[in-house]
Enzyme design. Structure first.
Site, PDB file in Angstrom:
ATOM      1  N   ASP A  29       1.825   1.824   6.727  1.00  0.00           N
ATOM      2  CA  ASP A  29       1.588   2.993   7.583  1.00  0.00           C
ATOM      3  C   ASP A  29       2.407   4.223   7.183  1.00  0.00           C
ATOM      4  O   ASP A  29       1.948   5.352   7.337  1.00  0.00           O
ATOM      5  CB  ASP A  29       1.736   2.655   9.074  1.00  0.00           C
ATOM      6  CG  ASP A  29       3.075   2.033   9.404  1.00  0.00           C
ATOM      7  OD1 ASP A  29       3.886   1.837   8.468  1.00  0.00           O
ATOM      8  OD2 ASP A  29       3.320   1.752  10.585  1.00  0.00           O
ATOM      9  N   ASP A  80       1.038  -5.352   9.596  1.00  0.00           N
ATOM     10  CA  ASP A  80       1.368  -4.557  10.792  1.00  0.00           C
ATOM     11  C   ASP A  80       0.546  -3.275  10.901  1.00  0.00           C
ATOM     12  O   ASP A  80       1.026  -2.273  11.414  1.00  0.00           O
ATOM     13  CB  ASP A  80       2.877  -4.237  10.810  1.00  0.00           C
ATOM     14  CG  ASP A  80       3.312  -3.449   9.585  1.00  0.00           C
ATOM     15  OD1 ASP A  80       2.511  -3.315   8.636  1.00  0.00           O
ATOM     16  OD2 ASP A  80       4.449  -2.960   9.554  1.00  0.00           O
ATOM     17  N   ALA A 128       6.544 -25.079  13.707  1.00  0.00           N
ATOM     18  CA  ALA A 128       7.901 -24.684  14.134  1.00  0.00           C
ATOM     19  C   ALA A 128       8.115 -24.965  15.618  1.00  0.00           C
ATOM     20  O   ALA A 128       7.202 -24.800  16.430  1.00  0.00           O
ATOM     21  CB  ALA A 128       8.108 -23.197  13.859  1.00  0.00           C
ATOM     22  N   GLU A 129       9.322 -25.368  15.938  1.00  0.00           N
ATOM     23  CA  GLU A 129       9.663 -25.668  17.336  1.00  0.00           C
ATOM     24  C   GLU A 129       9.928 -24.396  18.135  1.00  0.00           C
ATOM     25  O   GLU A 129       9.906 -24.412  19.365  1.00  0.00           O
ATOM     26  CB  GLU A 129      10.887 -26.588  17.385  1.00  0.00           C
ATOM     27  CG  GLU A 129      10.582 -28.069  17.141  1.00  0.00           C
ATOM     28  CD  GLU A 129      10.097 -28.414  15.738  1.00  0.00           C
ATOM     29  OE1 GLU A 129      10.417 -27.668  14.792  1.00  0.00           O
ATOM     30  OE2 GLU A 129       9.380 -29.425  15.602  1.00  0.00           O
ATOM     31  N   THR A 167       0.404  -4.469   2.546  1.00  0.00           N
ATOM     32  CA  THR A 167       1.757  -4.807   2.999  1.00  0.00           C
ATOM     33  C   THR A 167       1.754  -6.253   3.458  1.00  0.00           C
ATOM     34  O   THR A 167       0.788  -6.703   4.078  1.00  0.00           O
ATOM     35  CB  THR A 167       2.241  -3.901   4.155  1.00  0.00           C
ATOM     36  OG1 THR A 167       3.358  -4.528   4.801  1.00  0.00           O
ATOM     37  CG2 THR A 167       1.185  -3.657   5.217  1.00  0.00           C
ATOM     38  N   GLY A 179       6.664  -0.990   0.373  1.00  0.00           N
ATOM     39  CA  GLY A 179       6.962  -2.345  -0.137  1.00  0.00           C
ATOM     40  C   GLY A 179       5.775  -2.896  -0.907  1.00  0.00           C
ATOM     41  O   GLY A 179       4.631  -2.758  -0.479  1.00  0.00           O
ATOM     42  N   ARG A 196       9.910  -6.298  10.248  1.00  0.00           N
ATOM     43  CA  ARG A 196      10.876  -5.540  11.053  1.00  0.00           C
ATOM     44  C   ARG A 196      10.301  -5.205  12.417  1.00  0.00           C
ATOM     45  O   ARG A 196      10.966  -5.270  13.419  1.00  0.00           O
ATOM     46  CB  ARG A 196      11.244  -4.232  10.339  1.00  0.00           C
ATOM     47  CG  ARG A 196      12.245  -4.435   9.253  1.00  0.00           C
ATOM     48  CD  ARG A 196      12.564  -3.145   8.560  1.00  0.00           C
ATOM     49  NE  ARG A 196      11.386  -2.646   7.837  1.00  0.00           N
ATOM     50  CZ  ARG A 196      11.442  -1.848   6.792  1.00  0.00           C
ATOM     51  NH1 ARG A 196      12.591  -1.440   6.352  1.00  0.00           N
ATOM     52  NH2 ARG A 196      10.347  -1.447   6.186  1.00  0.00           N
ATOM     53  N   ASP A 201       3.412  -7.424   5.765  1.00  0.00           N
ATOM     54  CA  ASP A 201       3.740  -7.529   7.199  1.00  0.00           C
ATOM     55  C   ASP A 201       2.534  -7.686   8.123  1.00  0.00           C
ATOM     56  O   ASP A 201       2.681  -8.106   9.266  1.00  0.00           O
ATOM     57  CB  ASP A 201       4.524  -6.290   7.651  1.00  0.00           C
ATOM     58  CG  ASP A 201       5.933  -6.265   7.082  1.00  0.00           C
ATOM     59  OD1 ASP A 201       6.306  -7.223   6.389  1.00  0.00           O
ATOM     60  OD2 ASP A 201       6.653  -5.286   7.326  1.00  0.00           O
ATOM     61  N   ARG A 219       9.791   4.395  -2.159  1.00  0.00           N
ATOM     62  CA  ARG A 219       9.753   5.065  -0.854  1.00  0.00           C
ATOM     63  C   ARG A 219      10.428   6.412  -1.098  1.00  0.00           C
ATOM     64  O   ARG A 219      11.634   6.466  -1.311  1.00  0.00           O
ATOM     65  CB  ARG A 219      10.531   4.260   0.197  1.00  0.00           C
ATOM     66  CG  ARG A 219      10.006   2.820   0.389  1.00  0.00           C
ATOM     67  CD  ARG A 219      10.730   2.145   1.538  1.00  0.00           C
ATOM     68  NE  ARG A 219      10.602   0.693   1.536  1.00  0.00           N
ATOM     69  CZ  ARG A 219       9.617   0.012   2.121  1.00  0.00           C
ATOM     70  NH1 ARG A 219       8.666   0.653   2.740  1.00  0.00           N
ATOM     71  NH2 ARG A 219       9.601  -1.308   2.087  1.00  0.00           N
TER      72      ARG A 219
HETATM   73  O1  F6P Z   1       7.116  -3.545   4.669  1.00  0.00           O
HETATM   74  C1  F6P Z   1       7.247  -4.680   3.901  1.00  0.00           C
HETATM   75  C2  F6P Z   1       8.644  -5.191   3.893  1.00  0.00           C
HETATM   76  O2  F6P Z   1       8.691  -6.279   3.003  1.00  0.00           O
HETATM   77  C3  F6P Z   1       9.229  -5.574   5.247  1.00  0.00           C
HETATM   78  O3  F6P Z   1       8.838  -6.848   5.690  1.00  0.00           O
HETATM   79  C4  F6P Z   1      10.695  -5.503   4.961  1.00  0.00           C
HETATM   80  O4  F6P Z   1      11.424  -5.351   6.133  1.00  0.00           O
HETATM   81  C5  F6P Z   1      10.779  -4.291   4.096  1.00  0.00           C
HETATM   82  O5  F6P Z   1       9.548  -4.215   3.416  1.00  0.00           O
HETATM   83  C6  F6P Z   1      11.908  -4.271   3.114  1.00  0.00           C
HETATM   84  O6  F6P Z   1      11.828  -3.089   2.392  1.00  0.00           O
HETATM   85  P1  F6P Z   1      12.769  -2.718   1.186  1.00  0.00           P
HETATM   86  O7  F6P Z   1      12.461  -3.653   0.060  1.00  0.00           O
HETATM   87  O8  F6P Z   1      12.432  -1.308   0.845  1.00  0.00           O
HETATM   88  O9  F6P Z   1      14.165  -2.876   1.682  1.00  0.00           O
END
Ligand code: F6P
Length: 319
Positions: free
Chosen positions: A103, A129, A186-187, A125, A11, A171, A127, A72
């Site tokens: 990753d 993560d 945020a609540e 990324t 991504g 994700r 994320d 990808r």
């Molecule tokens: O890894 C980054 C990310 O934006 C995630 O947050 C998201 O779930 C995913 O890529 C979406 O990927 P794609 O655009 O390939 O569907």
């Protein structure tokens, strides 16, 4: 090392262009030849490889996305794909590779390193993560984009005295949700790392309303559920009008923040310094504002840190 390559994979993330620029300009500054590989590993396998110069990375610092494009690639992960990638690397005389991505991209980099191609991963990324680094390139921009959206949503939600569930990306990691949940007041925050009791959350919403709160915002990480499904459940359980907003790809675009540009510039520069010293199979990270590097396998094995402290603080402050 005199010739290196750079690619972006997985991504896209704001700041990837700043990382590409840093790789290209550092390499040229050091007298190296640098190739840009288009469309990630898919371009590597197909030989979509072009020499870059100082001007090919001009005026890109402020641009979101990646000028090298990204993909990808499933084929690359096969034995045949890897073999083809290595043969392209040899054809172009590439002696080391910088891989900017997440990753999944690092696993590809590790595979190439095992086949004798020194490779350095740079974490890009939205994320956040990747366990070995405090921050990934793109995360800061993404959370600012989300915060801006939450603030806008808050205006309409409080005018209508509603609840709004805002679904954000992530994700496997709830970092975007936790950081923006805290910053946006945020609540409720729903993330894959912490199972949540919906009844308890609904009781909190009702209690808040009874105390005079005019609106409630729940931030939901995509890995913890679907906003459109939760909308009905929460409306039914609270008896209050509830709406859902799925932020989607808006979170991945836009000009990178200064923090992301600076992080990307430091990481891209460091990656080339490693390759210059013939050091490969590493991932670049930032820890305590210091740029460091780890073995790719060790980096991939590290358990992702979940910032429980911020998550709990958000709960305390949103009563
Ligand atoms: O890894 C980054 C990310 O934006 C995630 O947050 C998201 O779930 C995913 O890529 C979406 O990927 P794609 O655009 O390939 O569907």
């Amino acid at each position: 090392m005199k010739t290196i390559g750079v690619l972006t994979s997985g991504g896209d993330a704001p700041g990837m262009n700043a990382a590409i620029r840093a790789v290209v300009r550092t390499a040229i500054y050091k007298g190296m030849k640098v190739y840009g590989i288009r469309r990630g590993y898919s371009g590597l396998v197909n030989g979509d490889i072009h020499e870059m110069n100082v001007t090919s990375v001009g005026e890109i610092l402020h641009r979101g996305g990646t000028i090298l494009n990204t993909a990808r690639s499933e084929f690359f992960n096969t034995e045949e794909g890897l073999k083809k990638a290595v043969s392209m690397i040899n054809i172009f005389g590439i002696e080391g590779l910088v891989v900017i991505g997440g990753d999944g991209s690092f696993r590809g980099a590790r595979d190439l390193s095992e086949l004798g191609v020194p490779t350095v991963g740079v974490p890009g990324t939205i994320d956040n993560d990747i366990a070995c680094t405090d921050m990934t390139i793109g995360f800061d921009t993404a959370i600012n984009t989300v915060l801006d959206a939450i603030n806008k949503i808050r205006d309409t939600v409080s005018s209508h005295e509603r609840t709004n569930i805002v679904e954000v990306m992530g994700r496997r990691a709830g970092d975007i949700a936790v950081y923006t949940g805290l910053a946006g007041g945020a609540e409720g925050i729903m993330i894959p790392e912490m199972p949540i009791d919906i009844d308890k959350l609904c009781r909190r919403i009702i209690e808040g309303r009874n105390r005079g709160k005019s609106s409630s915002i729940i931030i939901l990480a995509e890995g913890a559920g679907k906003a459109l499904e939760l909308e009905k459940i929460i409306e039914e359980k609270t008896g209050m009008e509830t709406r859902a907003t799925v932020l989607g790809y808006i979170q991945r675009g836009g000009s990178p923040t200064a923090a992301d540009i600076i992080l990307a510039s430091r990481m891209g520069n460091y990656a080339v310094e490693l390759l210059e010293k013939d050091i490969g199979n590493r991932v670049v990270s930032i820890r305590n504002n210091k740029i460091v590097d780890d073995d790719i396998n060790e980096a991939l094995a590290m358990e992702n840190k979940f910032n429980k402290e911020l998550y709990e603080l958000a709960q305390v402050l949103s009563i």
